[in-house]
Design a protein around this motif. Structure first.
Motif, PDB file in Angstrom:
ATOM      1  N   PRO A 218      11.083  10.144  -4.357  1.00  0.00           N
ATOM      2  CA  PRO A 218      12.407  10.055  -3.722  1.00  0.00           C
ATOM      3  C   PRO A 218      12.606   8.682  -3.075  1.00  0.00           C
ATOM      4  O   PRO A 218      11.659   8.084  -2.550  1.00  0.00           O
ATOM      5  N   GLN A 219      13.805   8.202  -3.121  1.00  0.00           N
ATOM      6  CA  GLN A 219      14.127   6.907  -2.530  1.00  0.00           C
ATOM      7  C   GLN A 219      14.271   7.035  -1.014  1.00  0.00           C
ATOM      8  O   GLN A 219      14.777   8.029  -0.493  1.00  0.00           O
ATOM      9  N   GLY A 220      13.800   6.014  -0.299  1.00  0.00           N
ATOM     10  CA  GLY A 220      14.009   5.963   1.144  1.00  0.00           C
ATOM     11  C   GLY A 220      13.094   6.851   1.963  1.00  0.00           C
ATOM     12  O   GLY A 220      13.297   6.999   3.175  1.00  0.00           O
TER      13      GLY A 220
ATOM     14  N   SER B 185      13.149  18.482   2.666  1.00  0.00           N
ATOM     15  CA  SER B 185      14.585  18.357   2.419  1.00  0.00           C
ATOM     16  C   SER B 185      14.878  17.580   1.138  1.00  0.00           C
ATOM     17  O   SER B 185      15.902  17.796   0.491  1.00  0.00           O
ATOM     18  N   TYR B 186      13.980  16.701   0.751  1.00  0.00           N
ATOM     19  CA  TYR B 186      14.188  15.895  -0.455  1.00  0.00           C
ATOM     20  C   TYR B 186      13.475  16.477  -1.672  1.00  0.00           C
ATOM     21  O   TYR B 186      13.633  15.989  -2.771  1.00  0.00           O
ATOM     22  N   GLY B 187      12.675  17.511  -1.490  1.00  0.00           N
ATOM     23  CA  GLY B 187      11.943  18.104  -2.602  1.00  0.00           C
ATOM     24  C   GLY B 187      10.637  18.700  -2.143  1.00  0.00           C
ATOM     25  O   GLY B 187      10.578  19.862  -1.748  1.00  0.00           O
TER      26      GLY B 187
ATOM     27  N   GLY C 153       0.778  -1.227   0.000  1.00  0.00           N
ATOM     28  CA  GLY C 153       0.000   0.000   0.000  1.00  0.00           C
ATOM     29  C   GLY C 153       0.809   1.277   0.000  1.00  0.00           C
ATOM     30  O   GLY C 153       0.313   2.328   0.417  1.00  0.00           O
ATOM     31  N   ARG C 154       2.046   1.187  -0.501  1.00  0.00           N
ATOM     32  CA  ARG C 154       2.882   2.393  -0.571  1.00  0.00           C
ATOM     33  C   ARG C 154       3.160   2.740  -2.032  1.00  0.00           C
ATOM     34  O   ARG C 154       2.945   1.936  -2.933  1.00  0.00           O
ATOM     35  N   LEU C 155       3.657   3.934  -2.240  1.00  0.00           N
ATOM     36  CA  LEU C 155       3.983   4.370  -3.588  1.00  0.00           C
ATOM     37  C   LEU C 155       5.338   3.826  -4.009  1.00  0.00           C
ATOM     38  O   LEU C 155       6.301   3.832  -3.219  1.00  0.00           O
ATOM     39  N   SER C 156       5.415   3.370  -5.252  1.00  0.00           N
ATOM     40  CA  SER C 156       6.700   2.966  -5.816  1.00  0.00           C
ATOM     41  C   SER C 156       7.141   3.913  -6.924  1.00  0.00           C
ATOM     42  O   SER C 156       8.313   3.938  -7.298  1.00  0.00           O
ATOM     43  N   SER C 157       6.199   4.718  -7.446  1.00  0.00           N
ATOM     44  CA  SER C 157       6.586   5.640  -8.506  1.00  0.00           C
ATOM     45  C   SER C 157       5.572   6.764  -8.645  1.00  0.00           C
ATOM     46  O   SER C 157       4.367   6.576  -8.472  1.00  0.00           O
TER      47      SER C 157
ATOM     48  N   THR D  64       7.753  13.931  -3.440  1.00  0.00           N
ATOM     49  CA  THR D  64       8.345  14.062  -4.774  1.00  0.00           C
ATOM     50  C   THR D  64       9.716  14.712  -4.656  1.00  0.00           C
ATOM     51  O   THR D  64      10.025  15.372  -3.660  1.00  0.00           O
ATOM     52  N   THR D  65      10.501  14.550  -5.687  1.00  0.00           N
ATOM     53  CA  THR D  65      11.824  15.178  -5.727  1.00  0.00           C
ATOM     54  C   THR D  65      11.762  16.577  -6.325  1.00  0.00           C
ATOM     55  O   THR D  65      12.786  17.250  -6.439  1.00  0.00           O
ATOM     56  N   ILE D  66      10.580  17.031  -6.712  1.00  0.00           N
ATOM     57  CA  ILE D  66      10.425  18.348  -7.339  1.00  0.00           C
ATOM     58  C   ILE D  66      10.489  19.428  -6.263  1.00  0.00           C
ATOM     59  O   ILE D  66       9.762  19.364  -5.264  1.00  0.00           O
ATOM     60  N   ALA D  67      11.336  20.430  -6.472  1.00  0.00           N
ATOM     61  CA  ALA D  67      11.543  21.451  -5.449  1.00  0.00           C
ATOM     62  C   ALA D  67      11.467  22.875  -5.981  1.00  0.00           C
ATOM     63  O   ALA D  67      11.510  23.823  -5.203  1.00  0.00           O
ATOM     64  N   ASP D  68      11.323  23.058  -7.284  1.00  0.00           N
ATOM     65  CA  ASP D  68      11.437  24.409  -7.854  1.00  0.00           C
ATOM     66  C   ASP D  68      10.295  25.331  -7.426  1.00  0.00           C
ATOM     67  O   ASP D  68      10.531  26.427  -6.921  1.00  0.00           O
ATOM     68  N   THR D  69       9.054  24.913  -7.643  1.00  0.00           N
ATOM     69  CA  THR D  69       7.900  25.746  -7.330  1.00  0.00           C
ATOM     70  C   THR D  69       6.874  24.910  -6.578  1.00  0.00           C
ATOM     71  O   THR D  69       6.419  23.881  -7.090  1.00  0.00           O
ATOM     72  N   ILE D  70       6.516  25.364  -5.385  1.00  0.00           N
ATOM     73  CA  ILE D  70       5.606  24.623  -4.520  1.00  0.00           C
ATOM     74  C   ILE D  70       4.320  25.427  -4.381  1.00  0.00           C
ATOM     75  O   ILE D  70       4.303  26.490  -3.757  1.00  0.00           O
TER      76      ILE D  70
END
Length: 802
Positions: free
Chosen positions: A53-55, A188-190, A37-41, A128-134
């Motif tokens: 993001p991994q981990g 911290s990851y995005g 029940g977790r996200l893989s992608s 997500t790893t996206i960090a530019d615009t939130i």
């Protein structure tokens, strides 16, 4: 080797899905889930890039029961009914209906073991790893290539996290930016994206709006957590708004249209407006000035005698709403539109909801009972429990209600027996009466504006009343100021979004989606209804300074959250200069943002250069609406230090002229006889050599000293012959030179004199210029000469793009 290199991205992409039990896809996006029940992608289906993001621990759906947050331990996909079955510790199971559309995926909770016992369910957070615009309100994160977002598909599914029981979205300052919500959040990851739904089937006592103890009544009308529904999508960044538009249309969300164009992209969504009181006797004059400024919207800042029933001011609108309709009809005949300002669910103490008999639906902080009889004149009232009554962090009116009497008190006794002290009986026109031991007593919720507020039922009635006002009159603009007042319902942002949704749903087909509306508070579901936000008030400092940093921060907020831009309100006074107006208009052009200009008929009649001011507004706003300014020009105009002038050349073309200015002060100096008293300054002219242009203002040291003057100003530039202006400046007068003529104005820009010159104006050369100012002060307390030097650059011809 070349073939292997071509296959490598595909191999890496496939590896990202090794642990996925099920994948869901759109044209550009893939959502992968593991068997627990977790996200893989969270992946771009076209670029083969996974943005998960991994981990980082995550869960598709978290459930809170019995005070414990449960994450899924297993997942099964039943393809035929399209259900994801999630299993949790304690034999809890959830069913999620999944529908794959072309551009988004919907997730709806349809079943949950013992759903009535769930405190809340939470979608995500999806990291997500996206960090530019939130986009913290709209719920979208993006970089230059790709965007991932969520959209709540019903009003009970709230964007954000259920971290606080009040459900009031957080407002925090991070890196000099005000973040108003946490639907999307930087990490911290995005980033992460999240939403939730709370079960409100029981009374709760919560910390709410500066009240550590606040009764949040049960709310069973929405069915609890079952039915919470979400859309998730990933798309190329330029297509985000198009996808949200598609979601609105397909999922039956509000989809406002302005002049036939979706509100979030309509050029008219940023239309500026004139804020000015009017009535049946002044509407034509007010409309004429609005038209002269080239604006379509005239907005009344305070038309009501009471809030609650929204009775109009009797002097301006003697026949109440019928008088407002008459004004609207006059405006319509001229292709103009009227709007007005509200304070949402604020209820004035002179409204029938309060006096002479208080409505039972006025919001309560909480209740107790009388612990002793109280006669009609008692100035102390004994209560059983003080916990709802001795909270003074947000307690302006200090009012309680017993039966049909409102009682005000000053404080609560320090120990039992608990007493309300220094009571005022029969407050707000209610009737003082005797009460018995055991009678219920409720602490009324109020606001520092010295108003009461409604519970859910009363707020819904007021929202419908506002909709009826618009349906009956044809008004076309509204601001829901004070929308935070709906927190009185104990449901936080859910309450305020229900208020707006009810107003929107009850508009007539002729008006629904066509009324420009803004508010003091944003919201995730509300994003689909409001046209824009318009923060920034003019009451706290000078024209350019009042809430300037807030206005600039707001532009970034609007852009992060895919909203039309607005500058806020400005105040047009009789003393406001044309240069200040052009400064504001240049900011509007830079950010492609409209504004509200607050003034009055009396003020406008006093302004000596009103025709020039209104002509400038018309010229600038016409150019902005036609998309005449280039990206590079806009970037320069975003900088508040840069000034510009807009005019039409002989051929009728718009041309933008950069203006460079510097400010100096020539002070009265007390020196010994014969000692020079002139002042010297250095002025850098980045433009071509040109005749000097300046604004010189006489400012007394004391506002009460009306006798101070400055006679025969002398200007010397680069050791040229001294240039003397034969005039005496008095209290707050302006000496104004545009490089051609010199004129004397009073403080309200009424022309006093055009000054004849004996010779040409001195020139300012390109580069460094040495300036000298002299003249004669008089008056007991002296004064300052404020000097602004101005030079113009090369005109840039503009061309319409829309």
């Amino acid at each position: 080797m070349k073939r292997m290199l071509l296959l490598l991205p595909l191999i890496l992409f496939i590896q990202n899905f090794v642990y996925a039990q099920v994948n869901f896809s759109t044209r550009q996006f893939r959502l992968g889930l593991t068997n627990d029940g977790r996200l893989s992608s969270l992946a771009s289906g076209t670029a083969n890039k996974n943005y998960l993001p991994q981990g980082v621990r995550n869960a598709l759906l978290t459930v809170k029961m019995d005070g414990k947050e449960l994450e899924p331990v297993s997942l099964q996909w039943k393809a035929k009914p399209g259900l994801l079955m999630l299993s949790y510790p304690g034999n809890v199971e959830a069913a999620i209906k999944v529908v794959q559309q072309q551009d988004y995926i919907t997730l709806e909770l349809t079943q949950l073991t013992n759903a009535t016992a769930a405190e809340w369910i939470k979608w995500g957070p999806f990291p997500t790893t996206i960090a530019d615009t939130i986009g913290e309100v709209v719920g979208v994160v993006r970089n230059k290539d790709f965007a991932i977002g969520i959209q709540a598909l019903n009003v009970k599914t709230l964007g954000g996290s259920p971290d606080v029981d009040s459900d009031i979205q957080p407002t925090v300052e991070v890196n000099e930016q005000l973040l108003r919500g946490d639907v999307a959040k930087a990490t911290s990851y995005g980033s992460l994206i999240q939403a939730y739904c709370r079960n409100r089937n029981k009374d709760r006592v919560i910390d709410n709006w500066s009240h550590p103890r606040y009764l949040a009544p049960a709310f069973k009308q929405d069915g609890g957590v079952i039915g919470s529904k979400l859309a998730i999508f990933g798309v190329a960044t330029p297509q985000v708004l198009a996808v949200i538009s598609s979601i609105e249309l397909k999922e039956n969300l509000p989809h406002p249209m302005l002049d036939g164009v979706w509100g979030k992209v309509a050029p008219h969504s940023t239309e500026s407006y004139l804020i000015m009181d009017f009535g049946v006797n002044t509407i034509k004059e007010a409309l004429a000035l609005t038209q002269q400024a080239g604006l379509r919207y005239l907005y009344h800042g305070g038309p009501f005698d009471t809030w609650g029933h929204f009775r109009m001011n009797n002097k301006e609108f003697p026949d109440n709403w019928a008088s407002m309709k008459a004004c609207v009809d006059i405006a319509k005949a001229q292709q103009m539109r009227l709007g007005l300002h509200t304070l949402s669910n604020f209820i004035t103490t002179n409204d029938p909801y309060v006096t002479p008999i208080p409505d039972a639906r006025l919001a309560r902080v909480g209740y107790s009972v009388l612990a002793a009889d109280a006669n009609a004149s008692a100035n102390e009232v004994v209560i059983g429990d003080p916990s709802f009554f001795n909270q003074f962090g947000n307690n302006t009116l200090k009012a309680v209600v017993v039966g049909t009497e409102i009682i005000r008190y000053s404080s609560v006794s320090a120990s039992a027996p608990w007493k309300l002290l220094n009571c005022q009986r029969g407050a707000f026109g209610t009737t003082a009466s005797a009460h018995k031991t055991g009678d219920s007593i409720g602490k009324l919720m109020d606001h520092p504006y010295q108003v009461f507020l409604g519970n859910y039922e009363l707020d819904q009635e007021m929202a419908k009343t506002i909709a009826r006002l618009y349906n009956e009159t044809g008004l076309m603009q509204i601001s829901f100021d004070g929308l935070e007042g709906c927190w009185s319902e104990g449901m936080g942002d859910y309450g305020k979004q229900l208020f707006i949704k009810t107003w929107f749903d009850n508009l007539s087909p002729a008006l629904k989606g066509k009324v420009i509306n803004d508010a003091s508070n944003p919201g995730h579901y509300f994003w689909h209804i409001y046209t824009r936000m318009n923060w920034g008030e003019p009451w706290y400092a000078g024209f350019r300074e009042s809430q300037l940093q807030l206005r600039l921060r707001n532009q970034q907020f609007y852009r992060r959250n895919l909203m039309p831009s607005m500058l806020g309100w400005f105040s047009l006074k009789a003393e406001t200069s044309l240069e200040d107006i052009e400064w504001m208009l240049a900011r509007g052009a830079g950010f492609d943002a409209g504004f509200g200009l607050s003034t009055s008929l009396e003020t406008m009649k006093k302004h000596g250069r009103l025709n020039e001011v209104l002509a400038a507004i018309k010229l600038w706003e016409d150019a902005r609406q036609k998309g005449m300014f280039t990206a590079s020009q806009k970037l320069l105009m975003e900088d508040t230090r840069n000034e510009f002038h807009l005019e039409k050349n002989a051929a009728g073309d718009h041309q933008l002229i950069p203006v460079h200015n510097s400010h100096f002060v020539h002070e009265q100096k007390i020196r010994q006889p014969g000692e020079p008293v002139f002042s010297t300054f250095s002025f850098q002219n980045p433009h071509a050599s040109q005749a000097a242009a300046f604004i010189i203002t006489m400012v007394p040291k004391k506002e009460s000293d009306l006798e101070v003057t400055f006679s025969n100003p002398v200007i010397t530039i680069n050791q040229q012959d001294a240039f003397t202006i034969p005039v005496t400046l008095k209290y707050n007068q302006h000496l104004y030179c545009d490089g051609k003529t010199v004129k004397l104005y009073d403080r309200q820009w009424q022309l006093l004199q055009t000054i004849g010159l004996n010779g040409p104006l001195p020139s300012l050369v390109n580069g460094s210029n040495q300036l000298s100012f002299d003249g004669k002060f008089s008056g007991e307390n002296g004064g300052d000469l404020k000097i602004e030097m101005r030079v113009k650059g090369t005109p840039e011809k503009l061309k319409a793009t829309r």
